[in-house]
Design a protein around this motif. Structure first.
Motif, PDB file in Angstrom:
ATOM      1  N   THR A   1       1.017  -5.641   7.851  1.00 52.77           N
ATOM      2  CA  THR A   1       0.546  -3.901   7.824  1.00 52.77           C
ATOM      3  C   THR A   1       1.794  -3.079   6.904  1.00 52.77           C
ATOM      4  O   THR A   1       2.995  -3.868   6.630  1.00 52.77           O
ATOM      5  N   LEU A   2       1.572  -2.110   6.535  1.00 54.75           N
ATOM      6  CA  LEU A   2       2.399  -1.188   5.967  1.00 54.75           C
ATOM      7  C   LEU A   2       3.635  -0.891   6.646  1.00 54.75           C
ATOM      8  O   LEU A   2       4.618  -0.784   5.988  1.00 54.75           O
TER       9      LEU A   2
ATOM     10  N   LYS B   1       7.426   4.653   6.087  1.00 53.75           N
ATOM     11  CA  LYS B   1       5.925   4.611   5.681  1.00 53.75           C
ATOM     12  C   LYS B   1       5.563   5.653   4.741  1.00 53.75           C
ATOM     13  O   LYS B   1       5.008   5.313   3.717  1.00 53.75           O
TER      14      LYS B   1
ATOM     15  N   LEU C   1       4.227   4.922   0.748  1.00 55.63           N
ATOM     16  CA  LEU C   1       2.884   5.458   0.411  1.00 55.63           C
ATOM     17  C   LEU C   1       2.787   6.431  -0.888  1.00 55.63           C
ATOM     18  O   LEU C   1       2.114   6.757  -1.290  1.00 55.63           O
TER      19      LEU C   1
ATOM     20  N   PRO D   1      -0.620   3.733  -2.536  1.00 60.34           N
ATOM     21  CA  PRO D   1      -1.438   4.446  -1.663  1.00 60.34           C
ATOM     22  C   PRO D   1      -2.032   3.672  -0.520  1.00 60.34           C
ATOM     23  O   PRO D   1      -2.599   4.221   0.345  1.00 60.34           O
ATOM     24  N   SER D   2      -1.922   2.274  -0.897  1.00 56.26           N
ATOM     25  CA  SER D   2      -2.580   1.361   0.425  1.00 56.26           C
ATOM     26  C   SER D   2      -2.030   0.033   0.243  1.00 56.26           C
ATOM     27  O   SER D   2      -1.154  -0.452  -0.671  1.00 56.26           O
ATOM     28  N   LYS D   3      -2.007  -0.920   1.427  1.00 56.25           N
ATOM     29  CA  LYS D   3      -1.702  -2.119   1.687  1.00 56.25           C
ATOM     30  C   LYS D   3      -2.126  -2.818   0.422  1.00 56.25           C
ATOM     31  O   LYS D   3      -1.479  -3.970  -0.277  1.00 56.25           O
ATOM     32  N   GLU D   4      -3.448  -2.796   0.172  1.00 49.35           N
ATOM     33  CA  GLU D   4      -4.152  -3.582  -1.066  1.00 49.35           C
ATOM     34  C   GLU D   4      -3.444  -3.124  -2.003  1.00 49.35           C
ATOM     35  O   GLU D   4      -3.333  -4.125  -3.220  1.00 49.35           O
ATOM     36  N   ALA D   5      -2.977  -1.850  -2.436  1.00 49.47           N
ATOM     37  CA  ALA D   5      -2.540  -1.515  -3.618  1.00 49.47           C
ATOM     38  C   ALA D   5      -1.053  -2.337  -3.849  1.00 49.47           C
ATOM     39  O   ALA D   5      -0.778  -2.897  -5.096  1.00 49.47           O
TER      40      ALA D   5
ATOM     41  N   HIS E   1      -8.921  -9.951  -4.995  1.00 49.39           N
ATOM     42  CA  HIS E   1      -8.059  -8.851  -5.331  1.00 49.39           C
ATOM     43  C   HIS E   1      -7.820  -8.920  -6.969  1.00 49.39           C
ATOM     44  O   HIS E   1      -7.185  -8.118  -7.682  1.00 49.39           O
TER      45      HIS E   1
END
Length: 203
Positions: free
Chosen positions: A35-36, A47, A51, A55-59, A120
Motif C-alpha cells: 500500500t502507499l 502519504k 503523492l 501519483p499512484s502505487k502503480e507509478a 506493467h
C-alpha cells in the motif's frame, strides 16, 4: 560548476527514499499487498508528500522496475565490441553473478513481474530491452562468424546467461538449502560458470 538547487537535491533524495522503501515493501508484500501508506511510512514521508512525487502505487512500482531493469542491463551494455570476445562474455557473466548477490531483491521483484506476464513493463521489454539484446546478439553473431567465438544461437546464449546467473538470486532459498549455510553459492557459481562458458565459447 554550481551546486544543484536545493529543491532538486530534495526531490532526488526523496525520490530515492521512496524507491528504496518501495523495494522493501513490494519485496515483502508483492504488488497487490503493498500500500502507499506502507511505502510512505518506510520512506519516512507523509502519504501526501509521496503523492507529490508519484501519483499512484502503480507509478512507484513501474518506476522501480524500470530503474532496476536499467541498472540490471548495464553489464550487457558494457560488452565492448573492441574487446576479446571470450573475455568480454566471461566478464558479463561475472557481473551478472555479482548482481545476483548485491541486488537479489530487485531480481526477485523483476522475476515476479515477468511471471505475471509483465503487465506493467511489457512496453519496456518489447522496446528498449529488445533493442539492446538485438544489438548485442548481432555483435556476438559477428564474433561467431569471424571464428572468434564458438557458434551457437546468440539470443539463446544470452537467455542461458540470464537464467543461470539470476537463479542464484531468484531461487536463493533453494540454493542455500541444498548447499548449506556455510558455502558461498555465488563464489562457487563464479568458478563453475567460468569453466562452463569458457569451454562453450572458445572456438
Amino acid at each position: 560548476m554550481t551546486d544543484a538547487p536545493p529543491q532538486t537535491r530534495i526531490r532526488k533524495r526523496n525520490t530515492q527514499a521512496i524507491l528504496s522503501a518501495a523495494l522493501s515493501v513490494f519485496a515483502a508484500e508483492g504488488f497487490r499487498g503493498a500500500t502507499l501508506d506502507q511505502i510512505a511510512a518506510a520512506a519516512k514521508l507523509s502519504k501526501p508528500n509521496l503523492l507529490y512525487y508519484f501519483p499512484s502505487k502503480e507509478a512507484v512500482y513501474v518506476e522501480l522496475l524500470a530503474s532496476q531493469l536499467e541498472h540490471w542491463l548495464d553489464p550487457l551494455r558494457a560488452i565492448d565490441p573492441d574487446g576479446e570476445p571470450v573475455a568480454e562474455m566471461l566478464s558479463y557473466i561475472r557481473s551478472k553473478l555479482l548482481m545476483s548477490r548485491s541486488h537479489a531483491r530487485e531480481s526477485r521483484l523483476f522475476a515476479g513481474e515477468v511471471l505475471r506476464g509483465a503487465p506493467h513493463i511489457g512496453d519496456v521489454l518489447q522496446g528498449p530491452l529488445r533493442q539492446l539484446v538485438d544489438e548485442k546478439a548481432a555483435l556476438i553473431q559477428g564474433w561467431m562468424d569471424a571464428g572468434r567465438l564458438a557458434p551457437s544461437d546468440p539470443y539463446h546464449l544470452i537467455f542461458s546467461i540470464w537464467a543461470l546467473t539470476q537463479h542464484y538470486a531468484d531461487f536463493a532459498p533453494q540454493v542455500t538449502a541444498v548447499l548449506g549455510p556455510d558455502r558461498d553459492p555465488v563464489d562457487e557459481g563464479m568458478r563453475f560458470t567460468e569453466t562452463l562458458y569458457r569451454r562453450m565459447l572458445t572456438p
